[in-house]
Design a protein around this motif. Structure first.
Motif, mmCIF file in Angstrom:
data_model
loop_
_atom_site.group_PDB
_atom_site.id
_atom_site.type_symbol
_atom_site.label_atom_id
_atom_site.label_comp_id
_atom_site.label_asym_id
_atom_site.label_seq_id
_atom_site.Cartn_x
_atom_site.Cartn_y
_atom_site.Cartn_z
ATOM 1 N N THR A 102 -126.502 18.916 -89.343
ATOM 2 C CA THR A 102 -127.107 18.702 -88.023
ATOM 3 C C THR A 102 -126.826 17.313 -87.457
ATOM 4 O O THR A 102 -127.043 17.086 -86.274
ATOM 5 C CB THR A 102 -128.628 18.938 -88.079
ATOM 6 O OG1 THR A 102 -129.197 18.056 -89.054
ATOM 7 C CG2 THR A 102 -128.941 20.381 -88.426
ATOM 8 N N ARG A 103 -126.317 16.404 -88.271
ATOM 9 C CA ARG A 103 -125.992 15.049 -87.790
ATOM 10 C C ARG A 103 -124.556 14.945 -87.266
ATOM 11 O O ARG A 103 -124.141 13.880 -86.817
ATOM 12 C CB ARG A 103 -126.209 14.031 -88.901
ATOM 13 C CG ARG A 103 -127.654 13.924 -89.288
ATOM 14 C CD ARG A 103 -127.821 12.945 -90.422
ATOM 15 N NE ARG A 103 -129.194 12.935 -90.858
ATOM 16 C CZ ARG A 103 -129.935 11.859 -90.916
ATOM 17 N NH1 ARG A 103 -129.430 10.695 -90.582
ATOM 18 N NH2 ARG A 103 -131.172 11.931 -91.326
ATOM 19 N N PHE A 104 -123.800 16.036 -87.317
ATOM 20 C CA PHE A 104 -122.410 16.027 -86.853
ATOM 21 C C PHE A 104 -122.373 15.697 -85.364
ATOM 22 O O PHE A 104 -123.071 16.310 -84.564
ATOM 23 C CB PHE A 104 -121.762 17.386 -87.130
ATOM 24 C CG PHE A 104 -120.287 17.432 -86.864
ATOM 25 C CD1 PHE A 104 -119.392 16.846 -87.741
ATOM 26 C CD2 PHE A 104 -119.786 18.061 -85.739
ATOM 27 C CE1 PHE A 104 -118.027 16.880 -87.510
ATOM 28 C CE2 PHE A 104 -118.428 18.108 -85.492
ATOM 29 C CZ PHE A 104 -117.545 17.518 -86.386
ATOM 30 N N GLU A 105 -121.569 14.732 -84.981
ATOM 31 C CA GLU A 105 -121.497 14.242 -83.601
ATOM 32 C C GLU A 105 -120.251 14.753 -82.879
ATOM 33 O O GLU A 105 -119.278 15.150 -83.503
ATOM 34 C CB GLU A 105 -121.471 12.711 -83.597
ATOM 35 C CG GLU A 105 -122.723 12.075 -84.146
ATOM 36 C CD GLU A 105 -123.935 12.281 -83.256
ATOM 37 O OE1 GLU A 105 -123.779 12.301 -82.026
ATOM 38 O OE2 GLU A 105 -125.043 12.438 -83.810
ATOM 39 N N GLY A 106 -120.284 14.699 -81.550
ATOM 40 C CA GLY A 106 -119.111 14.991 -80.740
ATOM 41 C C GLY A 106 -119.039 16.382 -80.157
ATOM 42 O O GLY A 106 -118.036 16.741 -79.539
ATOM 43 N N ILE A 107 -120.087 17.198 -80.352
ATOM 44 C CA ILE A 107 -120.097 18.539 -79.757
ATOM 45 C C ILE A 107 -121.262 18.643 -78.774
ATOM 46 O O ILE A 107 -122.237 17.898 -78.852
ATOM 47 C CB ILE A 107 -120.172 19.655 -80.816
ATOM 48 C CG1 ILE A 107 -121.441 19.560 -81.653
ATOM 49 C CG2 ILE A 107 -118.943 19.627 -81.700
ATOM 50 C CD1 ILE A 107 -121.611 20.704 -82.637
ATOM 51 N N ASN A 108 -121.123 19.568 -77.845
ATOM 52 C CA ASN A 108 -122.150 19.776 -76.831
ATOM 53 C C ASN A 108 -123.347 20.518 -77.400
ATOM 54 O O ASN A 108 -123.178 21.428 -78.202
ATOM 55 C CB ASN A 108 -121.583 20.602 -75.662
ATOM 56 C CG ASN A 108 -120.482 19.896 -74.945
ATOM 57 O OD1 ASN A 108 -120.635 18.748 -74.551
ATOM 58 N ND2 ASN A 108 -119.346 20.560 -74.775
ATOM 59 N N ARG A 109 -124.542 20.154 -76.939
ATOM 60 C CA ARG A 109 -125.733 20.949 -77.235
ATOM 61 C C ARG A 109 -125.830 22.053 -76.179
ATOM 62 O O ARG A 109 -125.971 23.210 -76.486
ATOM 63 C CB ARG A 109 -126.969 20.046 -77.217
ATOM 64 C CG ARG A 109 -128.300 20.759 -77.340
ATOM 65 C CD ARG A 109 -128.526 21.384 -78.687
ATOM 66 N NE ARG A 109 -128.516 20.407 -79.737
ATOM 67 C CZ ARG A 109 -129.389 20.315 -80.701
ATOM 68 N NH1 ARG A 109 -130.377 21.161 -80.744
ATOM 69 N NH2 ARG A 109 -129.272 19.413 -81.626
ATOM 70 N N ASN A 110 -125.745 21.675 -74.919
ATOM 71 C CA ASN A 110 -125.756 22.599 -73.778
ATOM 72 C C ASN A 110 -124.412 22.502 -73.084
ATOM 73 O O ASN A 110 -123.854 21.412 -72.959
ATOM 74 C CB ASN A 110 -126.857 22.199 -72.781
ATOM 75 C CG ASN A 110 -128.220 22.219 -73.407
ATOM 76 O OD1 ASN A 110 -128.779 23.270 -73.626
ATOM 77 N ND2 ASN A 110 -128.752 21.043 -73.723
ATOM 78 N N LEU A 111 -123.911 23.653 -72.608
ATOM 79 C CA LEU A 111 -122.603 23.634 -71.960
ATOM 80 C C LEU A 111 -122.467 24.779 -70.962
ATOM 81 O O LEU A 111 -123.215 25.758 -71.003
ATOM 82 C CB LEU A 111 -121.490 23.731 -73.004
ATOM 83 C CG LEU A 111 -121.536 24.969 -73.897
ATOM 84 C CD1 LEU A 111 -120.456 25.945 -73.529
ATOM 85 C CD2 LEU A 111 -121.422 24.537 -75.338
ATOM 86 N N VAL A 112 -121.507 24.623 -70.084
ATOM 87 C CA VAL A 112 -121.082 25.686 -69.172
ATOM 88 C C VAL A 112 -119.649 26.009 -69.540
ATOM 89 O O VAL A 112 -118.827 25.104 -69.720
ATOM 90 C CB VAL A 112 -121.177 25.245 -67.701
ATOM 91 C CG1 VAL A 112 -120.601 26.302 -66.781
ATOM 92 C CG2 VAL A 112 -122.618 24.940 -67.328
ATOM 93 N N GLU A 113 -119.350 27.310 -69.669
ATOM 94 C CA GLU A 113 -118.003 27.726 -70.079
ATOM 95 C C GLU A 113 -117.461 28.747 -69.097
ATOM 96 O O GLU A 113 -118.170 29.652 -68.667
ATOM 97 C CB GLU A 113 -118.046 28.327 -71.482
ATOM 98 C CG GLU A 113 -116.678 28.715 -72.003
ATOM 99 C CD GLU A 113 -116.720 29.253 -73.416
ATOM 100 O OE1 GLU A 113 -115.759 28.993 -74.155
ATOM 101 O OE2 GLU A 113 -117.682 29.954 -73.776
ATOM 102 N N VAL A 114 -116.197 28.584 -68.755
ATOM 103 C CA VAL A 114 -115.485 29.565 -67.944
ATOM 104 C C VAL A 114 -114.306 30.056 -68.782
ATOM 105 O O VAL A 114 -113.608 29.264 -69.409
ATOM 106 C CB VAL A 114 -115.026 28.983 -66.586
ATOM 107 C CG1 VAL A 114 -114.089 27.820 -66.757
ATOM 108 C CG2 VAL A 114 -114.409 30.057 -65.711
#
Length: 132
Positions: A102-114
């Motif tokens: 859970t401490r892994f950094e660099g990814i989105n928590r919330n996102l919009v994807e197309v």
């Protein structure tokens, strides 16, 4: 298929999908299962091999499992999605829930994807009642 996911970070997405489109109803419906890879090119390369499914017919719903890695550590992520989807196209909101590290950094928590699913090959239609 190709896509773009944006939140705090921007990821490109490329992969292969099998799509089903049903146009016999008043409202067309579609679905897909896929394998792909999300990639973030920033100061450090981050990749996320992904498998998932989604259905759409106006509203779209999807489920994904992603393993994000920077090649020294990683995190398994579950992503539910909701939004709009028609035939080969979807626009969704997704929430990345980290299942490991859970401490892994660099990814989105919330996102919009197309995402757009390009047609490469039409597979033969199969239905169990069509068999001789």
């Amino acid at each position: 298929m190709g896509g773009l996911a944006a939140g705090s970070y921007v990821f490109g997405d490329i992969g292969l999908s099998v799509n089903t489109i049903n146009t016999t109803n008043i409202e067309p419906a579609s679905g897909a299962w896929f394998v792909s890879d999300e990639v973030k090119f920033a100061n450090k390369l981050l990749m996320g091999p992904k498998v998932g499914i989604w259905v759409g017919g106006g509203l779209a719903f999807g489920l994904n499992m992603i393993y994000y890695t920077d090649f020294s550590q990683g995190s398994l992520v579950f992503r539910p999605e909701v939004g709009m989807g028609f035939s080969p196209f979807k626009l969704v909101y997704g929430y990345n829930a980290k299942l490991t590290n859970t401490r892994f950094e660099g990814i989105n928590r919330n996102l919009v994807e197309v995402v757009y699913c390009f047609k490469l090959k039409k597979l033969k239609s199969w239905h169990p009642f069509d068999q001789p």
